[in-house]
Design a protein around this motif. Structure first.
Motif, PDB file in Angstrom:
ATOM      1  N   HIS A  36      -8.124 -15.567 -17.029  1.00 40.83           N
ATOM      2  CA  HIS A  36      -9.268 -15.691 -17.925  1.00 40.83           C
ATOM      3  C   HIS A  36      -9.714 -14.302 -18.344  1.00 40.83           C
ATOM      4  O   HIS A  36      -9.294 -13.292 -17.778  1.00 40.83           O
ATOM      5  CB  HIS A  36     -10.423 -16.461 -17.265  1.00 40.83           C
ATOM      6  N   PRO A  65     -12.417 -20.213 -16.040  1.00 43.83           N
ATOM      7  CA  PRO A  65     -11.225 -21.062 -16.056  1.00 43.83           C
ATOM      8  C   PRO A  65     -10.311 -20.779 -14.868  1.00 43.83           C
ATOM      9  O   PRO A  65     -10.295 -19.663 -14.330  1.00 43.83           O
ATOM     10  CB  PRO A  65     -10.541 -20.678 -17.375  1.00 43.83           C
ATOM     11  N   THR A  96     -15.724 -18.960 -23.721  1.00 48.21           N
ATOM     12  CA  THR A  96     -15.233 -19.603 -22.496  1.00 48.21           C
ATOM     13  C   THR A  96     -14.385 -18.683 -21.633  1.00 48.21           C
ATOM     14  O   THR A  96     -14.198 -18.957 -20.452  1.00 48.21           O
ATOM     15  CB  THR A  96     -14.398 -20.844 -22.833  1.00 48.21           C
ATOM     16  N   GLU A  99     -11.318 -18.523 -21.782  1.00 46.68           N
ATOM     17  CA  GLU A  99     -10.002 -19.141 -21.610  1.00 46.68           C
ATOM     18  C   GLU A  99      -8.930 -18.293 -22.279  1.00 46.68           C
ATOM     19  O   GLU A  99      -9.151 -17.712 -23.342  1.00 46.68           O
ATOM     20  CB  GLU A  99      -9.997 -20.538 -22.220  1.00 46.68           C
TER      21      GLU A  99
END
Length: 406
Positions: free
Chosen positions: A331, A327, A172, A174
């Motif tokens: 990130h 995100p 992701t 993140e």
């Protein structure tokens, strides 16, 4: 919105890190967007490695352990890595692999928190981190608890000995608030161990300032140390005299050449060393770390964030793909593009000279290391991806899945 060549050229002209690309040997006709998995070859590395082989090893022979500083390479190289992760030089050593360093530091954390029976992780973190912790949990008779990101803070309780997290998520992208999560762990008496594999060399990291206990990082991704490069480990100063990993070796001994019968830990992070350091691999990592000389990591993070945003926005306009929106805020330096036939599409894209990677079943991952990626590369990669999708060439037999996943 698809970025225009004029826009990308202007960004390259204004890029304060543009000069760093010359520090690498990149093959012509290739747009390399997989430096988040394997960094490219530093231009100075072949000559440096040849010197190590022919001069230090060939001529110096065993004398080079002292004359060429081989014996201290884990420490001197760790000190060179330390500024990239916001650590004092003596808190970092280069050694072993990420997996081994995770085991060593997590076992030390458990010993520092006797009576606590839980290791806490994010459920979707990189699987090998969990594999290592599962093995350690069996040996130590503790429990590995894995929860979704949103439940981490509430899962911290008086039974948690260690919170293990990846700073930047491998899928992701993140990024955890390292200081806040560490403070939450410390508030209940737990220790923290951070995996910096997708952070070191790509994101601003402040291990000392954020109050981190332990950390590990990868040498072959953004640090450009070569395939299978040694990893590194961080031990906060406050644990220098008390942390003792379950896996110890003679290079971590206070006096390794006394050949004492029993282990006595060296001072500081040096106690984390185990066996004889792999000198050729260490020299390669040394050349990779040297590519960051005079580089402002904050500028590198900002550039990667801009590259990701441009690529994601352009990819979102293409047919047949969906984009995992980066995100908000901070990130990592990669982005995921999805297609039902991701492996075929990526294989076709690589055949056109644009190299990313894919993860089953449908994810194509593109990395944007700031030192090697030009803004113009975004436009070239998007054009190639559009050509692959528009032509339907990914359906051809030559792009059928074969062998390992890249």
């Amino acid at each position: 919105m698809m970025p225009t060549p004029t826009q990308l050229a202007a960004l390259d002209a204004a890029d304060p890190l543009a000069h760093a690309r010359a520090r690498f040997r990149l093959p012509p006709g290739v747009i390399y967007l997989d430096g988040n998995s394997l960094g490219p070859l530093p231009a100075a590395l072949p000559e440096r490695l040849a010197q190590t082989v022919a001069g230090e090893w060939g001529d110096g022979l065993i004398r080079s352990w002292n004359d060429a500083g081989w014996i201290d390479l884990p420490v001197t190289l760790g000190a060179a890595i330390a500024p990239l992760v916001g650590a004092e030089p003596a808190a970092v050593v280069a050694c072993d692999s990420v997996s081994l360093n995770l085991f060593k530091l997590a076992s030390a954390a458990l010993a520092l928190r006797p009576g606590r029976r839980t290791i806490l992780m994010e459920a979707s973190d990189f699987p090998t981190d969990a594999y290592v912790m599962q093995g350690l949990a069996r040996l130590a008779g503790v429990t590995l608890k894995r929860v979704p990101r949103a439940e981490l803070v509430t899962a911290l309780d008086a039974d948690v000995a260690l919170l293990l997290l990846s700073h930047a998520h491998y899928v992701t992208a993140e990024v955890h608030d390292m200081a806040a999560m560490s403070a939450a762990a410390h508030a209940v008496g737990a220790l923290t161990l951070w995996d910096l594999s997708h952070s070191a060399g790509a994101l601003v990291v402040q291990l000392d300032a954020d109050g981190i206990d332990f950390a590990v990082g990868c040498g072959y991704k953004f640090l450009n140390g070569g395939p299978g490069a040694p990893a590194f480990a961080y031990l906060a100063r406050r644990h220098w005299e008390t942390a003792l990993p379950a896996l110890t070796g003679w290079m971590g001994h206070a006096a390794p050449f006394d050949f004492a019968a029993d282990f006595a830990p060296a001072a500081g992070a040096r106690r984390l060393l185990t066996g004889t350091p792999p000198i050729l691999a260490m020299r390669a990592l040394e050349a990779g770390v040297a590519t960051f000389a005079d580089i402002d990591i904050a500028q590198a993070e900002a550039k990667s964030r801009q590259l990701v945003a441009l690529f994601a926005a352009g990819a979102a306009t293409l047919p047949g793909v969906t984009v995992d929106a980066p995100p908000q805020g901070r990130h990592g330096a990669h982005v995921i593009i999805r297609h039902p036939e991701a492996r075929r599409v990526m294989t076709a894209l690589i055949a056109r000279g644009v190299i990313g990677d894919m993860r089953p079943p449908d994810a194509m991952r593109f990395g944007f290391p700031a030192l090697t990626t030009r803004f113009a590369d975004v436009g070239t990669a998007l054009a190639a991806l559009q050509a692959v999708l528009d032509s339907g060439e990914w359906q051809e037999e030559r792009f059928a899945p074969r062998g390992m996943v890249s």
